[in-house]
Scaffold this motif. Structure first.
Motif, PDB file in Angstrom:
ATOM      1  N   HIS A  60      42.850  61.798  45.155  1.00 35.90           N
ATOM      2  CA  HIS A  60      44.184  61.197  45.116  1.00 35.90           C
ATOM      3  C   HIS A  60      44.419  60.748  43.678  1.00 35.90           C
ATOM      4  O   HIS A  60      43.504  60.236  43.036  1.00 35.90           O
ATOM      5  N   LYS A 115      38.257  61.363  47.308  1.00 37.39           N
ATOM      6  CA  LYS A 115      38.411  61.039  48.718  1.00 37.39           C
ATOM      7  C   LYS A 115      37.148  61.444  49.506  1.00 37.39           C
ATOM      8  O   LYS A 115      36.258  62.109  48.957  1.00 37.39           O
ATOM      9  N   ILE A 141      51.685  61.492  59.598  1.00 40.25           N
ATOM     10  CA  ILE A 141      50.720  61.926  58.584  1.00 40.25           C
ATOM     11  C   ILE A 141      50.080  60.711  57.912  1.00 40.25           C
ATOM     12  O   ILE A 141      48.874  60.705  57.629  1.00 40.25           O
ATOM     13  N   ARG A 150      45.082  66.152  60.922  1.00 40.34           N
ATOM     14  CA  ARG A 150      44.490  65.431  59.798  1.00 40.34           C
ATOM     15  C   ARG A 150      45.301  65.718  58.539  1.00 40.34           C
ATOM     16  O   ARG A 150      46.040  66.719  58.474  1.00 40.34           O
ATOM     17  N   VAL A 183      56.736  63.486  52.344  1.00 42.24           N
ATOM     18  CA  VAL A 183      55.556  64.061  53.016  1.00 42.24           C
ATOM     19  C   VAL A 183      55.983  64.882  54.241  1.00 42.24           C
ATOM     20  O   VAL A 183      55.504  65.999  54.459  1.00 42.24           O
ATOM     21  N   ASN A 216      42.204  67.387  50.032  1.00 38.74           N
ATOM     22  CA  ASN A 216      42.420  67.958  48.702  1.00 38.74           C
ATOM     23  C   ASN A 216      41.610  67.238  47.615  1.00 38.74           C
ATOM     24  O   ASN A 216      42.015  67.138  46.478  1.00 38.74           O
TER      25      ASN A 216
HETATM   26  P1  CMP Z   1      47.331  62.320  48.048  1.00 36.59           P
HETATM   27  O1  CMP Z   1      47.472  62.692  46.633  1.00 36.59           O
HETATM   28  O2  CMP Z   1      46.220  61.415  48.437  1.00 36.59           O
HETATM   29  O3  CMP Z   1      48.705  61.665  48.522  1.00 36.59           O
HETATM   30  C1  CMP Z   1      49.132  61.691  49.844  1.00 36.59           C
HETATM   31  C2  CMP Z   1      48.247  62.532  50.696  1.00 36.59           C
HETATM   32  O4  CMP Z   1      48.783  62.893  51.930  1.00 36.59           O
HETATM   33  C3  CMP Z   1      48.022  63.868  50.006  1.00 36.59           C
HETATM   34  O5  CMP Z   1      47.162  63.671  48.901  1.00 36.59           O
HETATM   35  C4  CMP Z   1      47.488  64.696  51.131  1.00 36.59           C
HETATM   36  O6  CMP Z   1      46.124  64.460  51.398  1.00 36.59           O
HETATM   37  C5  CMP Z   1      48.293  64.155  52.300  1.00 36.59           C
HETATM   38  N1  CMP Z   1      49.500  64.936  52.621  1.00 36.59           N
HETATM   39  C6  CMP Z   1      50.649  64.994  51.921  1.00 36.59           C
HETATM   40  N2  CMP Z   1      51.553  65.764  52.539  1.00 36.59           N
HETATM   41  C7  CMP Z   1      50.948  66.197  53.670  1.00 36.59           C
HETATM   42  C8  CMP Z   1      51.362  67.015  54.739  1.00 36.59           C
HETATM   43  N3  CMP Z   1      52.559  67.552  54.780  1.00 36.59           N
HETATM   44  N4  CMP Z   1      50.488  67.241  55.736  1.00 36.59           N
HETATM   45  C9  CMP Z   1      49.255  66.691  55.703  1.00 36.59           C
HETATM   46  N5  CMP Z   1      48.812  65.898  54.721  1.00 36.59           N
HETATM   47  C10 CMP Z   1      49.651  65.659  53.720  1.00 36.59           C
END
Ligand code: CMP
Length: 194
Positions: free
Chosen positions: A158, A9, A90, A151, A59, A155
């Motif tokens: 993905h 990302k 989100i 935001r 989420v 992490n």
């Molecule tokens: P990813 O694996 O890309 O899949 C969904 C993304 O949403 C996750 O990584 C995080 O970057 C983001 N995400 C998931 N849960 C949350 C949350 N509770 N708050 C903020 N970002 C989130």
């Protein structure tokens, strides 16, 4: 043989982590069968995350759980304590973030590729990700910091949730023609009788 999708990302690209991330997968024995760098449009970024109540709930509940465990009022932050509504907010952040800069998209192939990639990537929230995993080693973000700053959690990568999700996600980022079939020595280690 299974295939799965990984995105480095914008935070991973900005932090020069592309090579380090890819090497984790290569070292485990996964094969890169497609690879490209692009700046996703908002439409493409939106396609990568499901428009389903199940996903929004998952989420949203993650934020609610974390806020509760820290004694912080989730309603004050989001104006609601409805998981679906929070999940939708989100997703908006995610689309803005993913389309904000370059990402590296790749398809990895191997035995149980989706599950192994998830293991190597670690928990969504880097605060909970094991040391040794990509998110555990390369991020100091967490749910509260991300949500406080409007935001998503940054992490680094993905990864498709499972092999079924991977089939759909790969189609979003790659055409069949962009995926290459080739043999490497690792194949001779894993995929033969000894
Ligand atoms: P990813 O694996 O890309 O899949 C969904 C993304 O949403 C996750 O990584 C995080 O970057 C983001 N995400 C998931 N849960 C949350 C949350 N509770 N708050 C903020 N970002 C989130």
């Amino acid at each position: 043989m299974e295939r799965t999708l990984v995105l480095v990302k914008p935070d991973g690209v900005q932090r020069n982590l592309i090579g380090k991330v890819i090497s984790r997968f290569e070292h485990a024995g996964l094969k890169i069968v497609a690879l490209k760098m692009l700046k996703p449009s908002k439409e493409l970024a939106a396609k990568n995350y499901p428009d389903s109540n199940e996903w929004y709930t998952k989420v949203g509940e993650r934020s609610i759980g974390t806020f509760k465990s820290m004694g912080i009022d989730v309603k004050k932050k989001f104006g609601t304590d409805e998981p679906v509504q929070i999940g939708k907010t989100i997703k908006g952040w995610l689309v803005r973030f993913l389309s904000s800069g370059n990402v590296v998209a790749m398809v990895l192939e191997g035995n149980n590729a989706a599950a192994h990639v998830r293991r190597l990537v670690g928990e969504t929230d880097p605060l909970k990700a094991s040391t040794g995993s990509i998110r555990g080693d390369f991020s100091i973000d967490d749910v509260i910091l991300g949500n406080t700053l409007n935001r998503p959690i940054v992490n680094v990568v993905h990864a498709s949730g499972n092999s079924q999700e991977a089939v759909g996600e790969i189609k979003i980022w790659f055409t069949e023609k962009e995926m290459l079939s080739y043999v490497v020595d690792t194949d001779k280690v894993y995929y033969k009788e000894w």
